[in-house]
Design a protein around this motif. Sequence first.
Motif, PDB file in Angstrom:
ATOM      1  N   LEU A  34      -6.572  -0.499 -12.434  1.00  0.00           N
ATOM      2  CA  LEU A  34      -7.454   0.062 -13.454  1.00  0.00           C
ATOM      3  C   LEU A  34      -6.822   1.321 -14.036  1.00  0.00           C
ATOM      4  O   LEU A  34      -6.374   2.190 -13.300  1.00  0.00           O
TER       5      LEU A  34
ATOM      6  N   PHE B 146       2.309   0.293   3.918  1.00  0.00           N
ATOM      7  CA  PHE B 146       2.444  -1.068   4.426  1.00  0.00           C
ATOM      8  C   PHE B 146       2.815  -1.991   3.288  1.00  0.00           C
ATOM      9  O   PHE B 146       2.206  -1.964   2.230  1.00  0.00           O
TER      10      PHE B 146
ATOM     11  N   ILE C   8      -5.712   2.364  -2.828  1.00  0.00           N
ATOM     12  CA  ILE C   8      -5.760   0.915  -2.613  1.00  0.00           C
ATOM     13  C   ILE C   8      -6.893   0.274  -3.408  1.00  0.00           C
ATOM     14  O   ILE C   8      -7.269  -0.866  -3.148  1.00  0.00           O
ATOM     15  N   ALA C   9      -7.409   0.988  -4.384  1.00  0.00           N
ATOM     16  CA  ALA C   9      -8.384   0.372  -5.288  1.00  0.00           C
ATOM     17  C   ALA C   9      -7.719  -0.811  -5.986  1.00  0.00           C
ATOM     18  O   ALA C   9      -6.540  -0.738  -6.330  1.00  0.00           O
ATOM     19  N   GLY C  10      -8.467  -1.892  -6.162  1.00  0.00           N
ATOM     20  CA  GLY C  10      -7.944  -3.044  -6.893  1.00  0.00           C
ATOM     21  C   GLY C  10      -7.319  -4.125  -6.032  1.00  0.00           C
ATOM     22  O   GLY C  10      -6.793  -5.108  -6.556  1.00  0.00           O
ATOM     23  N   GLU C  11      -7.389  -3.973  -4.706  1.00  0.00           N
ATOM     24  CA  GLU C  11      -6.813  -4.993  -3.815  1.00  0.00           C
ATOM     25  C   GLU C  11      -7.783  -6.169  -3.710  1.00  0.00           C
ATOM     26  O   GLU C  11      -8.231  -6.549  -2.625  1.00  0.00           O
ATOM     27  N   ILE C  12      -8.068  -6.767  -4.847  1.00  0.00           N
ATOM     28  CA  ILE C  12      -9.118  -7.780  -4.906  1.00  0.00           C
ATOM     29  C   ILE C  12      -8.705  -9.113  -4.277  1.00  0.00           C
ATOM     30  O   ILE C  12      -9.546  -9.983  -4.085  1.00  0.00           O
TER      31      ILE C  12
ATOM     32  N   MET D 274      -7.725   4.440 -16.563  1.00  0.00           N
ATOM     33  CA  MET D 274      -8.774   5.137 -17.305  1.00  0.00           C
ATOM     34  C   MET D 274      -8.132   6.341 -17.954  1.00  0.00           C
ATOM     35  O   MET D 274      -7.524   7.158 -17.242  1.00  0.00           O
TER      36      MET D 274
ATOM     37  N   GLY E 134      -8.644   5.408  -6.351  1.00  0.00           N
ATOM     38  CA  GLY E 134      -9.557   5.411  -5.218  1.00  0.00           C
ATOM     39  C   GLY E 134      -9.094   6.446  -4.210  1.00  0.00           C
ATOM     40  O   GLY E 134      -8.195   7.242  -4.496  1.00  0.00           O
ATOM     41  N   SER E 135      -9.713   6.418  -3.019  1.00  0.00           N
ATOM     42  CA  SER E 135      -9.443   7.510  -2.084  1.00  0.00           C
ATOM     43  C   SER E 135      -8.099   7.354  -1.375  1.00  0.00           C
ATOM     44  O   SER E 135      -7.527   8.326  -0.913  1.00  0.00           O
ATOM     45  N   ARG E 136      -7.593   6.131  -1.259  1.00  0.00           N
ATOM     46  CA  ARG E 136      -6.315   5.928  -0.566  1.00  0.00           C
ATOM     47  C   ARG E 136      -5.313   5.130  -1.389  1.00  0.00           C
ATOM     48  O   ARG E 136      -4.437   4.458  -0.813  1.00  0.00           O
TER      49      ARG E 136
ATOM     50  N   TYR F  50      -6.310   4.688 -11.857  1.00  0.00           N
ATOM     51  CA  TYR F  50      -7.424   4.921 -10.931  1.00  0.00           C
ATOM     52  C   TYR F  50      -6.962   4.474  -9.556  1.00  0.00           C
ATOM     53  O   TYR F  50      -6.568   3.322  -9.362  1.00  0.00           O
TER      54      TYR F  50
ATOM     55  N   TYR G 262     -15.763  -3.168 -12.843  1.00  0.00           N
ATOM     56  CA  TYR G 262     -15.151  -2.058 -13.574  1.00  0.00           C
ATOM     57  C   TYR G 262     -15.676  -1.896 -14.997  1.00  0.00           C
ATOM     58  O   TYR G 262     -15.531  -0.837 -15.584  1.00  0.00           O
TER      59      TYR G 262
ATOM     60  N   ILE H 244       0.860  -1.181   0.000  1.00  0.00           N
ATOM     61  CA  ILE H 244       0.000   0.000   0.000  1.00  0.00           C
ATOM     62  C   ILE H 244       0.895   1.229   0.000  1.00  0.00           C
ATOM     63  O   ILE H 244       1.678   1.435   0.923  1.00  0.00           O
TER      64      ILE H 244
END
Lengths: 396, 396
Positions: free
Chosen positions: A230, A163, A243-247, A232, A239-241, A237, A325, A153
Amino acid sequence: MEKHDQEFIRKKNRMLVFNSIQQHHPISRTDIAKLSGMSAATVGRVVADLIELGLVKETDQISGGVGRKATMLELDLESIMTVGVEVDRNLTKAALVDLSGRIIVEKQQLIDQNEKQLDNLIDAIVRLVAEMAAEQGIPHSKFIGAGVGLPGIIDSEQGVVVFSAQLGWRNVPFAERLEARLNMPVVLDNDLKVKALGESSFRSLDVIPAETVENITALVSVGSGLGAALIMDQKIYRGSRNIAGEIGHSIIDPNGKLCECGKRGCLQTYITDLALLQEANQIREVSNLQELFRYMEQGEPWARSIIDRACSYIAITINNVVCTYNPNSIILTGKFIEEHPGMFEAVNLKLQEFIGEHFSGSFEMFRSKLGERSVMIGAAKLVLQQQIDYGLIHKS
Amino acid sequence: MEKHDQEFIRKKNRMLVFNSIQQHHPISRTDIAKLSGMSAATVGRVVADLIELGLVKETDQISGGVGRKATMLELDLESIMTVGVEVDRNLTKAALVDLSGRIIVEKQQLIDQNEKQLDNLIDAIVRLVAEMAAEQGIPHSKFIGAGVGLPGIIDSEQGVVVFSAQLGWRNVPFAERLEARLNMPVVLDNDLKVKALGESSFRSLDVIPAETVENITALVSVGSGLGAALIMDQKIYRGSRNIAGEIGHSIIDPNGKLCECGKRGCLQTYITDLALLQEANQIREVSNLQELFRYMEQGEPWARSIIDRACSYIAITINNVVCTYNPNSIILTGKFIEEHPGMFEAVNLKLQEFIGEHFSGSFEMFRSKLGERSVMIGAAKLVLQQQIDYGLIHKS
């Protein structure tokens, strides 16, 4: 017109023209205008900027078409250089990457696991870059910055590794530390995010003309971890921190296997190397994936079953990413795919079973184009993007 | 400066100033400048535009602060009107919505399920709108357009319902048909997407100042279906085919229960009304969710178990949405949550179990603010946004 609005437009146009030249050089101003939909006057102004910044130069070549001859433009590959770095658990790789996104030279070094890891790592990167610059005879003044991709992260704005389980770090101000030693701007980001940026920026104009459809690319990576990223409009992309995409930690089964994060049934517990090896070792001693694949090739049904199930769950992962997405391209990558022939095709076959009617045909799936170099190339692209955005590049 | 770049900036500024006035009226030009970060000159120019368009007017009120007195601005609520429509399986609702997003009047009508459903529906909408306009004495010239939210896959650009299981439609050019009858511009979109737009636009400035952090809101809705929608920067995130967020068909268990889509183990087979009722009926005859909740309140352990499990899977859904989109707000809504007291809190409690360390604290979860009116208000907001964007509004 507001100053920051002007800035925004200037940045956008600068990247647009730069990308056109990067992907189609040599190219005439007229063709850039056609490609980008910008007026001849604006293209002329932006090209003048790029020439002034030292990124672009006119060539001797002349457009071959009928009508008025046009001077062609190409990247001024000699003018500036970027550094792309990939930091992984045990290995650090660094490359000098030119304006066209091509690696000029690369080096790597194994990193010891000990308490001085951070210092060792910075020493290693500084040494690798210095060696490569010396070997190639590139003066320090040509470097506009270094991009670094790391697992974990990352607070990209602050340059802090928040982290990283893989590196064992928490709140490490890595950019600042490395910047002081490298003596050039350093940008950090999550390895998958820069990988996606690298892959998508060297693919987007091939596949979909920039002007027609917004290109939305999702990258899915399977190996020691599981993650997505992602892109675009050629931007990560976050996200707010960031960490978008931590699937890997999306949950599949609340009663499933325990994950290292403390929850149960995280998607990664079905797919990652460790998960597959744990399963294999219930049957026979297997110490790495290569061995597991050998057992499969030898016709062992248990090995085939483990790998087949992994492919199913990777196809499910792709379905779930696509539902969320709705991208038009998926890049499927990671060691599981890259190192084992047939796995890309196997997952592709499974997709028919798991992709719903309305999503089927909504995307194309690709392999990685840049392979093991994608994180370095993407990290170099990120620092270049940022430096062009902020217009911080000055001709030396 | 390119013409389309100027257009882009003009639209952006127009929406920014309009939103400031919508959410803070009465407000002075100086305060709009402070709030939006724009210069006094630009604010002045944009306000003049908005006054010219008839959206904004000066009031008699004067700013109360010390120093120079400033004329206050407010929305010109009398000047224009929008229509917001929600079409659902059996019920159509329509409302006249003013510039402030307030519903002036609303009506609804049950729709028969028969082969003429589409014509019936259009007749009904036209009649409802005409009745409301007549009752309120609003002339047709004041209407700038109608927004319609429907369940299913919507091609918003073309105004076509690509597929709606709930309505039994495929490739219906609904916008064109309705536009011809209503005699005003019609915009279609998926019901959850406009719901998210409605909820987020009436919340965003409350929670997070627009200028500091990009506001990323994800809406999760649980009821007869399961879906999500994402709003970034006050715009709907659509993906490449406007089907981003169809998480009901993300797969949880490849050996799970058969879904209406033909796949197995889709997330919605664990959560939707139908799924819960099917499970309940294995134990006792239960005809609707209200009944199931009554059994739970009477202390029936099987009913408690079904609802408890549903709450777990909703918490898992939120975890999975958070891992993928990394929003700073989640709006949890839908009939399961709205109609049954305690369910929002129950899911919230479950979240502690399912949200991973690095996502915990990364978002706030809210209830719907607009309730059953959110689709109508969001649909009206969408048509207003589009008309302001394209500057198509002309003072009558």
